[in-house]
Design a protein around this motif. Structure first.
Motif, PDB file in Angstrom:
ATOM      1  N   THR A   1      13.387  10.515 -20.519  1.00 36.41           N
ATOM      2  CA  THR A   1      14.315  11.622 -20.317  1.00 36.41           C
ATOM      3  C   THR A   1      14.987  11.443 -18.969  1.00 36.41           C
ATOM      4  N   PHE A   2      15.946  12.302 -18.659  1.00 37.43           N
ATOM      5  CA  PHE A   2      16.666  12.232 -17.387  1.00 37.43           C
ATOM      6  C   PHE A   2      16.559  13.561 -16.661  1.00 37.43           C
ATOM      7  N   SER A   3      16.363  13.494 -15.353  1.00 36.42           N
ATOM      8  CA  SER A   3      16.467  14.697 -14.531  1.00 36.42           C
ATOM      9  C   SER A   3      17.920  14.882 -14.110  1.00 36.42           C
ATOM     10  N   SER A   4      18.238  16.029 -13.522  1.00 34.77           N
ATOM     11  CA  SER A   4      19.628  16.371 -13.227  1.00 34.77           C
ATOM     12  C   SER A   4      20.276  15.431 -12.225  1.00 34.77           C
ATOM     13  N   ASP A   5      19.482  14.752 -11.398  1.00 35.32           N
ATOM     14  CA  ASP A   5      20.066  13.821 -10.423  1.00 35.32           C
ATOM     15  C   ASP A   5      20.274  12.427 -10.995  1.00 35.32           C
ATOM     16  N   GLY A   6      20.015  12.258 -12.310  1.00 39.45           N
ATOM     17  CA  GLY A   6      20.228  10.971 -12.956  1.00 39.45           C
ATOM     18  C   GLY A   6      19.026  10.057 -12.968  1.00 39.45           C
ATOM     19  N   THR A   7      17.888  10.521 -12.478  1.00 40.52           N
ATOM     20  CA  THR A   7      16.675   9.702 -12.499  1.00 40.52           C
ATOM     21  C   THR A   7      16.165   9.563 -13.934  1.00 40.52           C
ATOM     22  N   LEU A   8      15.834   8.323 -14.307  1.00 37.80           N
ATOM     23  CA  LEU A   8      15.226   8.059 -15.610  1.00 37.80           C
ATOM     24  C   LEU A   8      13.714   8.188 -15.483  1.00 37.80           C
ATOM     25  N   TRP A   9      13.115   9.033 -16.301  1.00 39.75           N
ATOM     26  CA  TRP A   9      11.668   9.165 -16.385  1.00 39.75           C
ATOM     27  C   TRP A   9      11.216   8.560 -17.710  1.00 39.75           C
ATOM     28  N   PHE A  10      10.070   7.893 -17.697  1.00 36.96           N
ATOM     29  CA  PHE A  10       9.612   7.261 -18.928  1.00 36.96           C
ATOM     30  C   PHE A  10       8.098   7.218 -18.982  1.00 36.96           C
ATOM     31  N   GLY A  11       7.602   7.158 -20.217  1.00 36.25           N
ATOM     32  CA  GLY A  11       6.190   6.955 -20.454  1.00 36.25           C
ATOM     33  C   GLY A  11       5.979   5.643 -21.177  1.00 36.25           C
ATOM     34  N   ALA A  12       5.014   4.849 -20.728  1.00 41.77           N
ATOM     35  CA  ALA A  12       4.736   3.542 -21.320  1.00 41.77           C
ATOM     36  C   ALA A  12       3.243   3.273 -21.227  1.00 41.77           C
ATOM     37  N   ASP A  13       2.586   3.268 -22.373  1.00 45.41           N
ATOM     38  CA  ASP A  13       1.153   3.001 -22.424  1.00 45.41           C
ATOM     39  C   ASP A  13       0.402   4.053 -21.603  1.00 45.41           C
ATOM     40  N   THR A  14      -0.223   3.681 -20.502  1.00 49.68           N
ATOM     41  CA  THR A  14      -0.952   4.637 -19.669  1.00 49.68           C
ATOM     42  C   THR A  14      -0.240   4.863 -18.343  1.00 49.68           C
ATOM     43  N   THR A  15       1.073   4.673 -18.375  1.00 48.85           N
ATOM     44  CA  THR A  15       1.849   4.790 -17.144  1.00 48.85           C
ATOM     45  C   THR A  15       3.015   5.751 -17.332  1.00 48.85           C
ATOM     46  N   LEU A  16       3.232   6.576 -16.330  1.00 50.07           N
ATOM     47  CA  LEU A  16       4.425   7.394 -16.238  1.00 50.07           C
ATOM     48  C   LEU A  16       5.256   6.832 -15.093  1.00 50.07           C
ATOM     49  N   GLY A  17       6.539   6.531 -15.336  1.00 50.85           N
ATOM     50  CA  GLY A  17       7.354   5.917 -14.299  1.00 50.85           C
ATOM     51  C   GLY A  17       8.695   6.603 -14.151  1.00 50.85           C
ATOM     52  N   TRP A  18       9.394   6.278 -13.054  1.00 51.50           N
ATOM     53  CA  TRP A  18      10.718   6.840 -12.820  1.00 51.50           C
ATOM     54  C   TRP A  18      11.572   5.840 -12.051  1.00 51.50           C
ATOM     55  N   ILE A  19      12.872   5.839 -12.367  1.00 50.49           N
ATOM     56  CA  ILE A  19      13.838   4.957 -11.721  1.00 50.49           C
ATOM     57  C   ILE A  19      15.044   5.810 -11.334  1.00 50.49           C
ATOM     58  N   SER A  20      15.368   5.850 -10.073  1.00 49.89           N
ATOM     59  CA  SER A  20      16.515   6.640  -9.622  1.00 49.89           C
ATOM     60  C   SER A  20      17.796   5.837  -9.809  1.00 49.89           C
ATOM     61  N   PRO A  21      18.954   6.503  -9.847  1.00 52.29           N
ATOM     62  CA  PRO A  21      20.215   5.774 -10.022  1.00 52.29           C
ATOM     63  C   PRO A  21      20.518   4.794  -8.893  1.00 52.29           C
ATOM     64  N   SER A  22      19.868   5.008  -7.734  1.00 57.57           N
ATOM     65  CA  SER A  22      20.164   4.138  -6.588  1.00 57.57           C
ATOM     66  C   SER A  22      19.205   2.961  -6.459  1.00 57.57           C
ATOM     67  N   GLN A  23      18.189   2.900  -7.316  1.00 54.21           N
ATOM     68  CA  GLN A  23      17.240   1.789  -7.227  1.00 54.21           C
ATOM     69  C   GLN A  23      17.954   0.463  -7.489  1.00 54.21           C
ATOM     70  N   VAL A  24      17.610  -0.534  -6.702  1.00 56.77           N
ATOM     71  CA  VAL A  24      18.297  -1.818  -6.831  1.00 56.77           C
ATOM     72  C   VAL A  24      17.407  -2.925  -7.385  1.00 56.77           C
ATOM     73  N   SER A  25      16.100  -2.692  -7.488  1.00 52.53           N
ATOM     74  CA  SER A  25      15.258  -3.769  -8.014  1.00 52.53           C
ATOM     75  C   SER A  25      14.095  -3.199  -8.806  1.00 52.53           C
ATOM     76  N   ALA A  26      13.023  -2.807  -8.131  1.00 53.36           N
ATOM     77  CA  ALA A  26      11.805  -2.418  -8.820  1.00 53.36           C
ATOM     78  C   ALA A  26      11.845  -0.949  -9.235  1.00 53.36           C
ATOM     79  N   VAL A  27      10.929  -0.607 -10.153  1.00 55.08           N
ATOM     80  CA  VAL A  27      10.738   0.783 -10.536  1.00 55.08           C
ATOM     81  C   VAL A  27      10.374   1.593  -9.304  1.00 55.08           C
ATOM     82  N   ALA A  28      10.968   2.803  -9.194  1.00 55.08           N
ATOM     83  CA  ALA A  28      10.768   3.599  -7.978  1.00 55.08           C
ATOM     84  C   ALA A  28       9.321   4.008  -7.794  1.00 55.08           C
ATOM     85  N   GLY A  29       8.657   4.387  -8.883  1.00 55.29           N
ATOM     86  CA  GLY A  29       7.281   4.823  -8.743  1.00 55.29           C
ATOM     87  C   GLY A  29       6.621   4.974 -10.082  1.00 55.29           C
TER      88      GLY A  29
END
Length: 712
Positions: A174-202
């Motif tokens: 899903t997406f938050s209002s600032d454009g961050t992509l949130w995702f679930g994968a296996d046993t991990t919850l992750g997020w990538i902001s629109p400004s990230q340039v390489s790795a997953v933010a967290g």
């Protein structure tokens, strides 16, 4: 209230009822106004290729998009534009960005190359080569995200820059209002902001990713996990909630108006909601199909896919509603159907599509229906085989795709009513009462046996603020006499000479109010006399129609009167403009002329000579019905209307009085055949955003199919 007005209300009901029971015609009032009934205006468009997905998406610019096997189509104002892919491409999965561009994924079947394609509404195409196979989603900031089916994410910025991220296989996002992509994968919850340039933010550890994820109004992200639901706050604190004794997978998360999170336990036949502190409340609803939407009042709407005998529920319900207080209401539209898609319209009406559950998706018929906020069910249209959801454009019109038939329907719910009398004279009275329920300063009277004099009288009556009533040549019908008496006009105008309306009728009218006659030696002279008399200050524009037939002038009179312009009848078979007509148009000071009808009605030579008086345009179609549509399209384009009217175009009486009413209320008057409404007319009614349609005349003139806006 005047006594005669009260007589209309009470006496009208009694007399109409007595007349119906006795099979006789009451002298007055011989009219009927049917209550408004729901109908649906449907404009059906044919797609040029086979759809790939069942989705129909609407952008913020009034365009409706559909992805097809070898291209993508865009519908706008009843026209489908097809943007074809290069040869060998096959499409799957698409989304729209906030700017209204369509994005979709496609493969080259020959080389195996994969692409993400962007198409603008003008057809400008950009292909981005990718190595992933997956789906595409639009972020709220215009950034597009390509999520690989086997893992990995590709971000494409609005300027076309691409950034790849390594992730496990994603099952929910899903997406938050600032454009961050949130995702679930296996046993991990992750997020990538629109400004990230390489790795997953967290990332954050969770027990197990599910298949549903939403962003709550407070910015926290809720997700389905292996046995319940979880939440991660904006500060990245994770909480997971699992109901006692349950190991069933949750799905379809929706946030309620109270902030609580609703979700399905489909295998249990339950819907549950959970608070931020982890308290659960569940509801037994039957078998669920994975469709839940929230209504504006906080009610939850969901579809019931399977009977659940364990709960004593052995019959399907198309739709189930759970109020904010927890009350369950079930809605049944058709036996042995299941609701496949649920969509909440901007006005709070639930739209859904159901299909026969006893057959496969490729053979079972489907239909589209609505349920209003107060629980009224209306079946709108049979979609054929496998309908594919509902989308709403910027005007609030609904669009639905028939996947197998390759058609796209634009749907506009409309209320229809009927105004009619026991005969043509009673119908003219019924029409007059709609616009002049009390009194009128002036009344126009024309022959109801022939049409020419009444055609020009319609715009004149509207300009003077009075109705147009019909009479027989030799005697004034009692219903008309009673109506004129009730209206108490200061003046009555009879249009037409003694050959059209006898002096004895004039005598009857003069006993009611002062009466004058406007006429000339022929229909063209009478038309000029009407225009000269009732447009004494001239007119900036005028309509011209043949006087040798009536269809073109019916809609033209209403259009002319709606804009304060006269309608002038001419000898359209002539190749030049006669002096009397030219002199009148010159004296009016017209700056523009509109010819109603094709060259078969008003010749090309006549049109050429008119253009020497003022710039001239022609509104015409292939037949009388499309000519009426063309007239209304030109007259009302860009001017939404509240109401449209439809009268029989194969005969003239009902439309004569309606022309004056339509002109006075600035409503387009369309004409149709007896049993159905021309498809072009339906499209025009939709484009004009009319919320009501009035049918003029009885069932003998226009059948009940016209009340339902049946198209042909």
């Amino acid at each position: 209230m005047r006594n005669d007005a009260l007589r209309r209300i009470v006496g009208g009901v009694i007399l109409a009822t007595v007349a119906a029971l006795a099979g006789v015609t009451a002298a007055a009032p011989a009219q009927a106004v049917s209550p408004s009934t729901p109908a649906t205006a449907i404009r059906r468009l044919t797609l040029p290729d086979a759809p790939v997905t069942v989705e129909t998406l609407a952008d913020a610019h009034g365009n409706v998009w559909n992805l097809e096997e070898r291209g993508i189509s865009m519908a706008h104002d009843g026209v489908v534009t097809y943007f074809r892919d290069p040869a060998g491409r096959y499409n799957w999965g698409f989304a729209l960005d906030p700017q209204g561009n369509a994005w979709y994924t496609n493969d080259d079947q020959t080389s195996g190359a994969r692409f993400v394609t962007r198409i603008t509404s003008t057809g400008q195409r950009t292909d981005y080569a990718v190595s992933l196979s997956g789906g595409i989603s639009a972020g709220p900031d215009g950034t597009m995200w390509f999520i690989g089916a086997q893992g990995g994410v590709l971000r494409i910025s609005a300027s076309g820059g691409m950034t790849a991220f390594s992730t496990p296989q994603i099952t929910e996002s899903t997406f938050s209002s600032d454009g961050t992509l949130w995702f679930g994968a296996d046993t991990t919850l992750g997020w990538i902001s629109p400004s990230q340039v390489s790795a997953v933010a967290g990332t954050a550890a969770i027990s197990e990713a599910g298949h549903s994820m939403i962003v709550a109004v407070d910015g926290s992200v809720w997700f389905a996990d292996g046995g319940g639901v979880g939440e991660i706050t904006p500060s990245h604190v994770v909480s997971e909630f699992e109901p006692p004794g349950s190991s069933y997978i949750a799905s379809n998360l929706v946030q309620g108006s109270d902030g609580n999170i609703w979700f399905e336990w489909a295998t249990l036949g339950k819907v549950a909601k959970v608070t931020s502190s982890g308290q659960f409340t569940s509801f037994d609803v039957g078998g669920l199909s994975g469709n839940m939407v929230l209504g504006p009042g906080g009610d939850l709407w969901l579809s019931d896919a399977l009977p659940n005998p364990a709960q004593g529920l052995t019959q399907l319900d198309d739709v189930v509603r759970i109020s904010s207080a927890g009350a369950i209401t079930r809605y049944r539209v058709s036996i042995d159907t299941i609701a496949l898609t649920l969509t909440m319209s901007p006005d709070g009406t639930l739209w859904f599509q159901s299909q026969d559950d006893g057959r496969s998706f490729t053979t079972a018929p489907s239909f589209t229906a609505t349920i209003s906020s107060d629980g009224v069910i209306q079946k709108l249209v049979d979609n054929g085989i496998f309908a594919g959801g509902v989308a709403f454009d910027t005007e609030g019109h609904a669009w639905t795709l028939d996947y197998m038939a390759r058609t796209l329907d634009e749907l506009q719910p409309i209320s229809t009513s009927r105004v009619s009398g026991t005969d043509r004279f009673g119908t003219s009275v019924a029409i007059a009462r709609q616009n002049y329920p009390q009194t009128a300063p002036i009344v126009f009277v024309a022959s109801g046996i022939n049409y020419p004099d009444a055609l020009s009288a319609g715009p004149a009556a509207a300009a003077m603020g009075g109705p147009l009533l019909l009479t027989s040549p030799g005697s004034l019908p009692a219903v008309v006499a009673d109506e004129i008496t009730s209206l108490a006009p200061a003046k009555i105008v009879v249009v037409g000479g003694p050959g059209a309306i006898s002096d004895s009728v004039l005598t009857q009218l003069r006993a009611i109010a002062p009466t004058t006659r406007v006429f000339a030696s022929d229909r063209y002279g009478t038309s000029r006399a009407i225009v000269r008399e009732f447009f004494p200050n001239g007119a900036s524009a005028a309509y011209v129609a043949t006087g040798s037939n009536f269809p073109d002038a019916l809609s033209a009179g209403a259009a002319a009167g709606a804009h304060g312009q006269p309608l002038l009848l001419v000898n359209g078979s002539a190749t030049t403009v006669d002096t009397a007509t030219a002199d009148l148009l010159t004296s009016l000071g017209v700056k523009h002329l509109t010819i109603a009808g094709g060259t078969g009605s008003v010749s090309a030579g006549f049109a050429t000579h008119l253009s020497a008086i003022a710039p001239t345009t022609r509104a015409a179609g292939a037949d009388r019905f499309s000519t009426a549509a063309a007239i209304n399209e030109a007259a009302f384009s860009g001017s939404p209307v509240d109401r449209a009217m439809i009268a029989n175009g194969l005969n003239f009486p009902d439309a004569l009085g309606a022309s004056a009413w339509a002109a006075a209320t600035k409503s387009p008057l369309f004409i149709s055949g007896t049993s159905c409404v021309p498809s072009r007319t339906i499209g025009d009614i939709i484009d004009l955003t009319a919320s009501a349609v009035t049918i003029i005349g009885g069932i003998g003139a226009l059948s009940a199919n016209v009340d339902n806006l049946a198209s042909c």
